[in-house]
Design an enzyme around this catalytic site. Structure first.
Site, PDB file in Angstrom:
ATOM      1  N   HIS A 311      -1.377  -7.681  -2.861  1.00 60.09           N
ATOM      2  CA  HIS A 311      -0.714  -7.347  -4.108  1.00 60.09           C
ATOM      3  C   HIS A 311       0.287  -8.438  -4.441  1.00 60.09           C
ATOM      4  CE1 HIS A 311       1.383  -5.075  -7.201  1.00 60.09           C
ATOM      5  NE2 HIS A 311       0.308  -4.316  -7.228  1.00 60.09           N
ATOM      6  N   ASP A 368      -5.655   0.743  -5.152  1.00 59.91           N
ATOM      7  CA  ASP A 368      -7.088   0.897  -5.436  1.00 59.91           C
ATOM      8  C   ASP A 368      -7.933   1.158  -4.203  1.00 59.91           C
ATOM      9  OD1 ASP A 368      -6.942   0.508  -8.194  1.00 59.91           O
ATOM     10  OD2 ASP A 368      -6.741  -1.638  -7.919  1.00 59.91           O
TER      11      ASP A 368
HETATM   12  N1  CMC Z   1      -8.609 -10.786   0.735  1.00 59.62           N
HETATM   13  C1  CMC Z   1      -8.498 -11.960   1.401  1.00 59.62           C
HETATM   14  N2  CMC Z   1      -7.508 -12.842   1.186  1.00 59.62           N
HETATM   15  C2  CMC Z   1      -6.593 -12.529   0.284  1.00 59.62           C
HETATM   16  C3  CMC Z   1      -6.641 -11.327  -0.447  1.00 59.62           C
HETATM   17  C4  CMC Z   1      -7.702 -10.430  -0.190  1.00 59.62           C
HETATM   18  N3  CMC Z   1      -7.795  -9.288  -0.860  1.00 59.62           N
HETATM   19  N4  CMC Z   1      -5.592 -11.265  -1.306  1.00 59.62           N
HETATM   20  C5  CMC Z   1      -4.906 -12.398  -1.123  1.00 59.62           C
HETATM   21  N5  CMC Z   1      -5.496 -13.159  -0.164  1.00 59.62           N
HETATM   22  C6  CMC Z   1      -5.005 -14.441   0.375  1.00 59.62           C
HETATM   23  C7  CMC Z   1      -5.269 -15.600  -0.598  1.00 59.62           C
HETATM   24  O1  CMC Z   1      -6.500 -16.220  -0.343  1.00 59.62           O
HETATM   25  C8  CMC Z   1      -4.097 -16.491  -0.298  1.00 59.62           C
HETATM   26  O2  CMC Z   1      -4.356 -17.151   0.920  1.00 59.62           O
HETATM   27  P1  CMC Z   1      -3.791 -18.659   1.170  1.00 59.62           P
HETATM   28  O3  CMC Z   1      -2.294 -18.524   1.146  1.00 59.62           O
HETATM   29  O4  CMC Z   1      -4.345 -19.043   2.479  1.00 59.62           O
HETATM   30  O5  CMC Z   1      -4.320 -19.495   0.033  1.00 59.62           O
HETATM   31  C9  CMC Z   1      -2.944 -15.516  -0.028  1.00 59.62           C
HETATM   32  O6  CMC Z   1      -3.588 -14.321   0.474  1.00 59.62           O
HETATM   33  C10 CMC Z   1      -2.109 -15.165  -1.241  1.00 59.62           C
HETATM   34  O7  CMC Z   1      -3.012 -14.726  -2.274  1.00 59.62           O
HETATM   35  P2  CMC Z   1      -2.796 -14.981  -3.831  1.00 59.62           P
HETATM   36  O8  CMC Z   1      -4.102 -14.892  -4.516  1.00 59.62           O
HETATM   37  O9  CMC Z   1      -1.988 -16.251  -4.009  1.00 59.62           O
HETATM   38  O10 CMC Z   1      -1.871 -13.773  -4.211  1.00 59.62           O
HETATM   39  P3  CMC Z   1      -1.654 -13.231  -5.657  1.00 59.62           P
HETATM   40  O11 CMC Z   1      -0.305 -12.580  -5.654  1.00 59.62           O
HETATM   41  O12 CMC Z   1      -1.882 -14.291  -6.676  1.00 59.62           O
HETATM   42  O13 CMC Z   1      -2.817 -12.153  -5.849  1.00 59.62           O
HETATM   43  C11 CMC Z   1      -4.057 -10.165  -5.852  1.00 59.62           C
HETATM   44  C12 CMC Z   1      -2.671 -10.792  -5.717  1.00 59.62           C
HETATM   45  C13 CMC Z   1      -3.910  -8.657  -5.982  1.00 59.62           C
HETATM   46  C14 CMC Z   1      -4.732 -10.693  -7.134  1.00 59.62           C
HETATM   47  C15 CMC Z   1      -4.890 -10.523  -4.613  1.00 59.62           C
HETATM   48  O14 CMC Z   1      -4.274 -10.018  -3.441  1.00 59.62           O
HETATM   49  C16 CMC Z   1      -6.335 -10.028  -4.716  1.00 59.62           C
HETATM   50  O15 CMC Z   1      -7.191 -10.722  -5.298  1.00 59.62           O
HETATM   51  N6  CMC Z   1      -6.627  -8.809  -4.150  1.00 59.62           N
HETATM   52  C17 CMC Z   1      -7.937  -8.219  -4.285  1.00 59.62           C
HETATM   53  C18 CMC Z   1      -8.059  -7.583  -5.658  1.00 59.62           C
HETATM   54  C19 CMC Z   1      -7.287  -6.275  -5.734  1.00 59.62           C
HETATM   55  O16 CMC Z   1      -7.326  -5.445  -4.849  1.00 59.62           O
HETATM   56  N7  CMC Z   1      -6.584  -6.113  -6.873  1.00 59.62           N
HETATM   57  C20 CMC Z   1      -5.852  -4.881  -7.148  1.00 59.62           C
HETATM   58  C21 CMC Z   1      -4.381  -5.117  -7.210  1.00 59.62           C
HETATM   59  S1  CMC Z   1      -3.472  -3.572  -7.187  1.00 59.62           S
HETATM   60  C22 CMC Z   1      -3.828  -2.884  -8.686  1.00 59.62           C
HETATM   61  C23 CMC Z   1      -2.973  -3.438  -9.758  1.00 59.62           C
HETATM   62  O17 CMC Z   1      -1.746  -3.222  -9.725  1.00 59.62           O
HETATM   63  O18 CMC Z   1      -3.544  -4.056 -10.667  1.00 59.62           O
END
Ligand code: CMC
Length: 432
Positions: A311, A368
């Site tokens: 998240h 989710d």
């Molecule tokens: N599985 C594997 N790796 C992950 C995941 C995941 N679900 N989420 C983040 N990471 C890794 C990412 O690859 C990165 O690694 P590194 O630092 O080595 O490059 C690190 O963790 C940080 O990730 P980020 O993408 O920079 O983090 P963000 O804050 O931009 O993204 C997120 C947050 C929710 C988009 C992401 O965690 C994700 O894609 N999760 C899966 C989709 C999901 O479940 N979304 C629902 C969010 S909750 C509902 C809502 O409020 O909308």
């Protein structure tokens, strides 16, 4: 208290930037005049560290896993309140007295019908249309049926503003259920106003008169109500920010909410609940080897992420996920359902939470992760999951829109750092 300042030293000059502090100790540096004074803008792609507003609606402490609406802990609201009471709280800022809540609930109950001409719009959509697309289109079309809501003076026309709010809260379940019926090629069910909000929605979704009358199970209605509470607001997320940004041009409430629905649709936001079930199903069909999928999620080249994990704000357990996990167990027990996907989800959670990759990045299950299993248990089809999220998020979007308009926030218009070609002359087509 005297004004504090941060100092920015750049190009040999010092700029004093006001410090802003929130009621929960959050701190910010106000850079709104920085460009005028220095020529500099700040750069923060994805707004990861940028406050776009000062808000009194929802407080999140992502490090501690805290979520409060108007100061009230989400755990207490989920346990003791109802979705419509929470909607009132978010929109009007306080817990209603009994007569106020009775009036609000009555108003919502008596505005559930949608204009018969609107019903005809459904006929124009293909049967396999995604219900989110239909929902968004129909919410936009509310502005056509209630044109006065478009240019509303929110200060002078308070009564009509309240009616506009009531209308969308009351009609969204009807539109949502009808978008599902449309996707099934089934006739729609008109709302039954003797039913409560969630029971009415379930009835409109699942009743197939005269073939299959539908008895609403109170455990299911209660679980749904709780899910809606948990989704009701989440401060400046992608869809709420979209609603505020669209509304900042003084677009009406309905079109701003429709834009929020579109933003919610994406798989990185509200669309994740659908992706979670699809992922669990894929793991199940591949033989249930959870560890193999966790390894795949760690491999950046795989393009695969654990959906329902991680998240932007929570770097701890998402408090909503904890409540949903418990509710999930309750619903499945009450309905006597044994879902192998729940076992896979629990194992996946355990394996990921004990894996160094997820520990290092503070990736926990989010809202989710378990909600889809409940939706599946109560018969909601997968392509309706994000619609369910939208139903829950509606009061938050309304509250965010209202707050933005009442604060007379200026039109949202970010800056950029241009990195394209510098000026060059047009080349005629025969000389390229
Ligand atoms: N599985 C594997 N790796 C992950 C995941 C995941 N679900 N989420 C983040 N990471 C890794 C990412 O690859 C990165 O690694 P590194 O630092 O080595 O490059 C690190 O963790 C940080 O990730 P980020 O993408 O920079 O983090 P963000 O804050 O931009 O993204 C997120 C947050 C929710 C988009 C992401 O965690 C994700 O894609 N999760 C899966 C989709 C999901 O479940 N979304 C629902 C969010 S909750 C509902 C809502 O409020 O909308």
């Amino acid at each position: 208290m005297s004004q504090e300042y941060a100092e920015l030293h750049v190009e040999g000059k010092i700029y004093k930037l006001p410090v802003v502090r929130g009621t929960e100790g959050e701190k910010a540096i106000d850079i709104s005049k920085l460009r005028d004074e220095s020529g500099f803008i700040t750069l923060d792609v994805g707004l990861k560290n940028t406050g776009t507003t000062q808000s009194a609606i929802t407080f999140i402490d992502g490090e501690k896993g805290i979520l409060r609406y108007r100061g009230y802990p989400i755990e207490q609201l989920a346990e003791y309140s109802t979705f419509l009471e929470v909607a009132f709280l978010l929109i009007y800022g306080y817990l209603p007295k009994k007569d106020e809540l009775d009036r609000f609930v009555h108003e919502v109950r008596t505005h559930t019908m949608v204009n018969e001409d609107m019903r005809k719009i459904f006929d124009g959509f293909p049967v396999n249309a995604h219900p989110m697309g239909v929902l968004s289109a129909l919410v936009t079309s509310l502005s056509a049926f209630y044109p006065k809501a478009v240019g509303l003076d929110i200060e002078k026309e308070k009564e009509y503003l309240d009616l506009t709010i009531i209308r969308i809260i009351a009609k969204l379940p009807t539109i949502a259920a009808w978008s599902y019926k449309n996707s099934q090629g089934h006739p729609v069910n008109y709302p039954k106003n003797n039913l409560d909000y969630c029971s009415n929605f379930l009835y409109m979704m699942f009743s197939l008169p005269p073939i299959e009358p539908y008895e609403v199970n109170p455990v299911v209605a209660k679980a749904l109500d709780r899910l809606l509470i948990l989704h009701a607001d989440h401060e400046q997320n992608c869809s709420a920010s979209t609603v505020r940004l669209v509304g900042s041009s003084h677009a009406g409430l309905y079109s701003s909410i429709a834009a929020g629905i579109d933003a919610l649709w994406g798989p990185l936001h509200g669309g994740a609940n659908q992706e979670v079930i699809e992922m669990l199903q894929e793991i199940y069909e591949a033989g249930g080897n959870v560890r193999q999928f966790v390894e795949k999620a760690k491999d950046k080249n795989s393009g695969f992420r654990l959906m329902g994990f991680g998240h932007r704000v929570y770097k701890n357990f998402d408090p909503r996920a904890k409540i949903i996990k418990k509710t999930c167990d309750e619903v499945l027990t009450a309905l006597n359902i044994k879902d192998p996907l729940l076992d896979i989800a629990k194992e996946l959670e355990y394996v990921a939470l004990n894996d160094q990759y997820f520990i290092d990045r503070k990736l926990y299950p989010n809202v989710d992760f378990y909600s889809g299993i409940i939706y599946k248990a109560i018969g909601i089809p997968i392509n309706m999951f994000t619609v369910m999220f939208a139903l829950g998020r509606l009061p938050g979007w309304i509250a965010q829109w209202l707050e933005m308009r009442r604060a007379k926030e200026p039109i949202g218009r970010p800056r950029q750092v241009y990195i394209g070609e510098t000026a060059r002359d047009y080349v005629p087509i025969d000389k390229r």
